[in-house]
Design an enzyme around this catalytic site. Sequence first.
Site, short mmCIF file in Angstrom:
data_model
loop_
_atom_site.label_atom_id
_atom_site.label_comp_id
_atom_site.label_asym_id
_atom_site.label_seq_id
_atom_site.Cartn_x
_atom_site.Cartn_y
_atom_site.Cartn_z
CB SER A 1 -24.73 24.16 25.26
OG SER A 1 -24.81 25.43 24.65
CB CYS A 37 -32.32 29.10 22.63
SG CYS A 37 -32.15 27.63 21.62
CG HIS A 90 -27.85 29.47 19.78
ND1 HIS A 90 -27.03 28.39 20.01
CD2 HIS A 90 -29.12 29.04 20.05
CE1 HIS A 90 -27.76 27.36 20.41
NE2 HIS A 90 -29.03 27.72 20.44
N1 NAP Z 1 -30.17 23.81 25.87
C1 NAP Z 1 -30.78 24.90 25.41
O1 NAP Z 1 -30.13 25.85 24.89
C2 NAP Z 1 -32.25 25.05 25.51
C3 NAP Z 1 -32.80 26.29 25.23
C4 NAP Z 1 -34.18 26.45 25.33
C5 NAP Z 1 -34.94 25.38 25.69
N2 NAP Z 1 -34.39 24.17 25.96
C6 NAP Z 1 -35.29 23.07 26.33
O2 NAP Z 1 -35.11 22.72 27.69
C7 NAP Z 1 -35.26 21.32 27.85
C8 NAP Z 1 -34.05 20.72 28.54
O3 NAP Z 1 -32.89 21.05 27.80
P1 NAP Z 1 -31.42 20.76 28.36
O4 NAP Z 1 -30.52 21.29 27.31
O5 NAP Z 1 -31.26 21.22 29.76
O6 NAP Z 1 -31.41 19.13 28.35
P2 NAP Z 1 -30.51 18.10 29.18
O7 NAP Z 1 -29.19 18.68 29.53
O8 NAP Z 1 -30.55 16.83 28.40
O9 NAP Z 1 -31.34 17.90 30.56
C9 NAP Z 1 -32.59 17.28 30.61
C10 NAP Z 1 -33.14 17.32 32.01
O10 NAP Z 1 -34.48 16.78 32.00
C11 NAP Z 1 -34.56 15.74 32.98
N3 NAP Z 1 -35.50 14.71 32.57
C12 NAP Z 1 -35.41 13.90 31.49
N4 NAP Z 1 -36.46 13.04 31.46
C13 NAP Z 1 -37.22 13.32 32.54
C14 NAP Z 1 -38.41 12.79 33.09
N5 NAP Z 1 -39.06 11.78 32.48
N6 NAP Z 1 -38.91 13.33 34.22
C15 NAP Z 1 -38.28 14.34 34.83
N7 NAP Z 1 -37.13 14.88 34.39
C16 NAP Z 1 -36.61 14.38 33.25
C17 NAP Z 1 -33.15 15.21 33.07
O11 NAP Z 1 -33.02 14.50 34.30
P3 NAP Z 1 -32.03 13.21 34.45
O12 NAP Z 1 -30.74 13.75 34.98
O13 NAP Z 1 -32.75 12.39 35.45
O14 NAP Z 1 -31.91 12.57 33.10
C18 NAP Z 1 -32.36 16.52 33.04
O15 NAP Z 1 -32.43 17.15 34.29
C19 NAP Z 1 -35.54 20.76 26.45
O16 NAP Z 1 -36.93 20.64 26.28
C20 NAP Z 1 -35.00 21.81 25.54
O17 NAP Z 1 -35.64 21.83 24.31
C21 NAP Z 1 -33.05 23.98 25.89
#
Ligand code: NAP
Length: 345
Positions: free
Chosen positions: A162, A132, A252
Site C-alpha cells: 500500500s 512513511c 511497514h
Molecule cells: N501510500 C503510502 O503509504 C504513502 C505514505 C506517505 C506518502 N505517500 C505519498 O502520497 C502520495 C499519494 O500516495 P497514494 O499511495 O495515496 O497514491 P494513489 O493511491 O496512487 O493515489 C494518488 C492520488 O493522486 C491523484 N492524482 C494523480 N495525479 C493527479 C493530478 N495530476 N492532479 C491531481 N490529482 C492527481 C489521484 O487522483 P485520480 O483518482 O484522479 O488518479 C489519486 O487521488 C504519493 O506522493 C506518495 O509518495 C504515500
Amino acid sequence: MSNQKLFNVAVVGATGAVGEQIIRLLDERNFPIKELKLLSSARSAGVKLSFKGQEVTVQEATPESFQGVDIALFSAGGDVTKALAPHAVKAGTICIDNTSAYRMDPETPLVVPEVNVEKINEHKGIIANPNCSTIQMVAALKPLYNRYGISRIIVSTYQAVSGAGAKAINEMLRQSKEVLEGNDAKPDILPVGSLPVKHQIAFNAIPQIDKFLDNGFTNEEMKMILETKKIMGDESIEVTATCVRIPVVYGHSESVYVELKEDFDVEEVKTLLANAPGIVLVDNPAEQQYPLATDAAGKLETFVGRVRRDLSNPKALNMWIVSDNLLKGAAWNAVQIAEYIAIEQ
Ligand SMILES: NC(=O)c1ccc[n+]([C@@H]2O[C@H](COP(=O)([O-])OP(=O)(O)OC[C@H]3O[C@@H](n4cnc5c(N)ncnc54)[C@H](OP(=O)(O)O)[C@@H]3O)[C@@H](O)[C@H]2O)c1
C-alpha cells in the site's frame, strides 16, 4: 473543538490510498470543517465520495482550486504538489504535504508531532510530512534520543505494498491469485523505479523501493537517511538503510539497530518506550508477543517490540518497529499537524 473556528479544508489526491484515510480521519475525529473540497486529477472528477453521511463530488485540482481554502492536505504525488502548492500558498492556504516535494527544502518544516511539533510554527505556507518508514522509526527512537543520545542507526525495512498506492495493492492481490491458480504472475507496477523492468511481488521480497541513485542506495533509503537527521535536528546521527517491499497489504515493519551515546538499562528503555506518546510497547517473548503488521493495520500508534541489547556492541539495541504506513506513515501524521494548526488558530 466545538467552540472553535471552522476551516475550509481541501484534500488533494482524495481518491488515492492516502486521501481515503485522510477523509476518514477528518470525519471520525470531527475536524472543525466548514467546507470540504475533494480534489483529484481529471480522471476522477465527478466521482462522489461520502463525508459525514453526505456525498461530496470530487473536482479536478487546478491552480484556482484554493481560493478560500484554509488548509489543504496534499497526497497526489510530488509533481502535483510542486505544480499546485505555490498557488495554494499565494491564496493563503496552509499546505500539509505527504509527498517528497518539499521535505528537504530548508524553508519547509518536516514534522512528526511526537518529535518536533514546535517546527510547525516556522512554516511559510507548506509543512512537509516525512516518508512513511521514517515517521515510525523517529517516533520510536525520539524517547531514546532524549535520554541517551543516538550515534548510529542501521535499519532494514519490510514495507507493505500500500506504500506504493492503490494500484500496487491490486497488483499484489491479482498476482497472488494468478500464482495460486498455477499461472505466471504478471508484474506491472512494482518496483516503482526509473526503468520499465518489473518483478513479481506476490510470494516475494523486492529489495528496491523507488529509483536507484549513483551511490547504490535507492531514493527511499536516502529519504530515511536524510529525513531522520532533519526531523531529529541532528546531522551527527549516522544512518544506513535497506528498504524492501514485501507482500503485506498494510503496515511497514522495520528491524532497527541503534547505537546509543550513553549506557542504558534495557528495562529502562522499555519503560521509556511504553510511556512515549504514540508508542505502544508489545514485547513479551515468553508469550511470543511482538508487533505484527496485521495487528498494526488500521491503528494510529507505532508498535515496538523485540527490544534487546546487541551482543556485538553493548552500547547498541535491536528492536522491531511496526506501524500502518497509510495512517501514522501518512494520513494520521498529516491530520495530527492539521489538528495542531486548528487548535493554535
Ligand atoms: N501510500 C503510502 O503509504 C504513502 C505514505 C506517505 C506518502 N505517500 C505519498 O502520497 C502520495 C499519494 O500516495 P497514494 O499511495 O495515496 O497514491 P494513489 O493511491 O496512487 O493515489 C494518488 C492520488 O493522486 C491523484 N492524482 C494523480 N495525479 C493527479 C493530478 N495530476 N492532479 C491531481 N490529482 C492527481 C489521484 O487522483 P485520480 O483518482 O484522479 O488518479 C489519486 O487521488 C504519493 O506522493 C506518495 O509518495 C504515500
